[in-house]
Design an enzyme around this catalytic site. Structure first.
Site, short mmCIF file in Angstrom:
data_model
loop_
_atom_site.label_atom_id
_atom_site.label_comp_id
_atom_site.label_asym_id
_atom_site.label_seq_id
_atom_site.Cartn_x
_atom_site.Cartn_y
_atom_site.Cartn_z
N ASP A 36 4.08 21.72 -14.64
CA ASP A 36 2.65 21.97 -14.53
C ASP A 36 1.86 20.69 -14.26
OD1 ASP A 36 2.92 20.78 -16.95
OD2 ASP A 36 1.59 22.17 -18.03
N HIS A 239 5.03 -5.22 1.99
CA HIS A 239 4.54 -4.13 1.15
C HIS A 239 5.27 -4.06 -0.18
CE1 HIS A 239 2.16 -1.65 4.33
NE2 HIS A 239 1.64 -2.81 4.05
N ASP A 256 -2.53 -8.60 -2.68
CA ASP A 256 -3.17 -7.77 -1.64
C ASP A 256 -3.62 -6.52 -2.35
OD1 ASP A 256 -3.94 -6.24 0.51
OD2 ASP A 256 -2.15 -6.67 1.71
N ASP A 267 -10.38 -4.10 1.02
CA ASP A 267 -8.98 -4.49 1.19
C ASP A 267 -8.97 -6.01 1.35
OD1 ASP A 267 -6.32 -4.79 1.80
OD2 ASP A 267 -6.40 -3.69 3.70
N HIS A 339 2.90 -8.87 11.56
CA HIS A 339 2.01 -7.70 11.47
C HIS A 339 0.74 -7.95 12.26
CE1 HIS A 339 -0.48 -9.85 8.49
NE2 HIS A 339 0.64 -10.24 7.93
N HIS A 343 -7.18 -4.05 10.82
CA HIS A 343 -7.27 -2.60 10.88
C HIS A 343 -8.66 -2.19 10.42
CE1 HIS A 343 -6.84 -2.33 6.48
NE2 HIS A 343 -5.90 -3.25 6.59
N HIS A 350 -6.63 2.21 5.74
CA HIS A 350 -6.34 2.08 7.16
C HIS A 350 -7.11 3.22 7.81
CE1 HIS A 350 -2.42 -0.44 6.64
NE2 HIS A 350 -3.44 -0.91 5.98
N GLU A 369 -6.65 -10.48 8.57
CA GLU A 369 -5.60 -10.83 7.61
C GLU A 369 -4.38 -11.51 8.20
OE1 GLU A 369 -3.62 -7.36 5.89
OE2 GLU A 369 -4.95 -6.05 6.99
N TYR A 373 4.96 -16.08 6.47
CA TYR A 373 5.97 -15.71 5.47
C TYR A 373 7.25 -16.49 5.75
CZ TYR A 373 2.39 -12.20 5.64
OH TYR A 373 1.16 -11.60 5.68
N ARG A 382 -1.07 -14.95 2.68
CA ARG A 382 -1.94 -14.13 3.51
C ARG A 382 -3.35 -14.29 2.98
NH1 ARG A 382 0.92 -9.84 3.56
NH2 ARG A 382 0.00 -8.52 1.93
N GLU A 384 -6.94 -12.39 3.49
CA GLU A 384 -7.53 -11.20 4.11
C GLU A 384 -8.99 -11.04 3.71
OE1 GLU A 384 -5.75 -7.47 2.95
OE2 GLU A 384 -6.65 -6.42 4.65
MN LIG Z 1 -5.22 -4.82 4.97
#
Ligand SMILES: [Mn+2]
Length: 417
Positions: A36, A239, A256, A267, A339, A343, A350, A369, A373, A382, A384
């Site tokens: 439930d 990620h 991040d 973000d 990357h 965005h 996103h 951003e 690495y 990074r 951002e």
């Molecule tokens: Mn971002």
């Protein structure tokens, strides 16, 4: 401000709809997880955009079949027994006050009303939100409803309203910008709280907890996505969300993260030295990333594409890495930066991602951003920021979230316990 901004959004959609059409938008239903227990309810973002309500089991209808366009909201009628278990439902009056729609009705009136539009008003077309993030995804709630509608109303054309909404949502109105500013400011306070407590030996999840405590304390709906807190080598994984390692002395902590306030997201990424001081090598790499970040900010203005921003970012990063001898050719940059630099940002982190290659316009909000690495050195950096495109350039919405190594070291030194 009242609900004028919502009416303006609905009117803009109605304006783009065909004559003799209606738009049917479901807020969605909670998804069962197990037994439930339910997954946290995620309202359809277009429904929220047009009503400012984040409740399940509601239907918004924009009606363009009559002489003048009208909006209808269908809601559940409260059952006092269920309310005892699951909390209060919105009343008709509350739903009307929040959304400002013309008519609020109970859900059991929906079918008859649909029949009226289909026959008495000779509806020719019905719009549904047919968005699907991935072709392999299960059809969403709105798509399932569209399919059922198609089967029972063979003569009425079904159209996708997502392209209309998505294009609209790219350009933020004043209310959205106000809310994103708030989300960014909450994130600033969360990050400052982390900096005050960060020290060697802290677990990544504890840094995450400091952040999430503060944004929750400040009344945010919550993080806008799972917080990434990666120290040392973990900062090189884009990620990384497990956040279960110890932040070792001499390493960096890449955070991040974002906040959601009144439906709108921030973000932000910052990379802090765990012990309060960057090493010479970390600072060297950091300043290359910061240089790319600043060059992208300087270039972001109406008419530029995100692809061009990415080229500017890559050029700056490659120049920096060549200067310090880490790479020899621009093509080697892929090893250390993999990357996109940007965005869109809005009701989704996103936001409106399918609209690719478009030229930036005033009112767009997007991220900036760049990162580097270096796995073999356990350095992941990074930086951002969130940008609002203005008439002749951009405003850095996150300008108050400190970002130079000097500012960060000074802040951490000033707040050492
Ligand atoms: Mn971002």
């Amino acid at each position: 401000m009242g609900t004028e901004y919502l009416k303006a959004r609905r009117d803009a959609v109605l304006d783009k709809m065909e004559k003799r059409s209606i738009a049917i938008l479901f807020s969605g239903v909670a998804v069962h997880m197990s037994e439930d227990a339910y997954l946290p309810f995620e309202v359809n973002k277009n429904f929220r955009y047009l009503t400012d309500i984040a409740r399940d089991n509601m239907i918004l209808v924009l009606d363009k079949t009559g002489e003048k366009p009208e909006s209808f909201l269908f809601i559940e009628e409260a059952d006092p027994k269920m309310e005892k278990w699951f909390g209060k439902k919105l009343t008709k009056e509350e739903a009307k006050e929040i959304s400002g729609v013309d008519h609020v009705m109970y859900l059991d009136a929906f079918e008859a009303r649909l029949g009226f539009w289909a026959t008495r008003r000779m509806m020719e077309c019905a719009y549904f939100d047919l968005y699907r993030a991935d072709i392999n995804d299960m059809p969403g709630y709105n798509e399932q409803k569209a399919k059922a509608f198609k089967e029972s109303f063979q003569g009425i054309q079904v159209k996708d309203m997502y392209p209309i909404l998505s294009l609209m949502r790219m350009t933020k109105d004043e209310e959205e910008i106000k809310r994103i500013r708030h989300a960014v400011d909450v994130t600033r306070q969360g990050l400052e709280h982390v900096m005050k407590h960060l020290k060697p030996g802290m677990m990544e999840y504890q840094a995450q907890a400091h952040y999430e405590f503060m944004i929750q304390y400040l009344g945010a709906e919550g993080p806008s996505f799972p917080t990434i807190a990666g120290s040392g080598f973990n900062g090189t994984m884009l990620h990384y969300e497990t956040n279960h390692c110890k932040c070792e002395d001499g390493t960096l902590l890449l955070l991040d993260l974002g906040s959601k306030t009144d439906g709108l997201c921030s973000d932000i990424t910052r990379t802090y030295p765990v012990n309060g001081k960057y090493t010479a090598r970390q600072k060297e790499i950091y300043d290359i990333v910061l240089d790319a970040n600043q060059k992208v900010t300087a270039a972001a203005k109406p008419g530029v594409t995100t692809r061009e921003l990415n080229d500017i970012c890559k050029e700056a990063l490659a120049a920096g890495l060549k200067r310090i001898g880490l790479i020899k050719e621009d093509s080697e940059l892929d090893k250390y930066y993999m990357h996109g630099v940007s965005h869109m940002l809005g009701y989704d982190v996103h936001d409106c991602t399918h609209v690719d290659g478009l030229k930036l316009q005033p009112g767009y909000v997007l991220t900036n951003e760049p990162g580097i690495y270096i796995e073999e050195e356990s350095i992941g950096i990074r930086i951002e920021d969130d940008l609002l495109i203005t008439n002749d350039g951009c405003e850095v919405l996150s300008k108050d979230i400190i970002r130079t190594t000097e500012e960060i070291e000074a802040f951490m030194a000033a707040h050492k316990e």
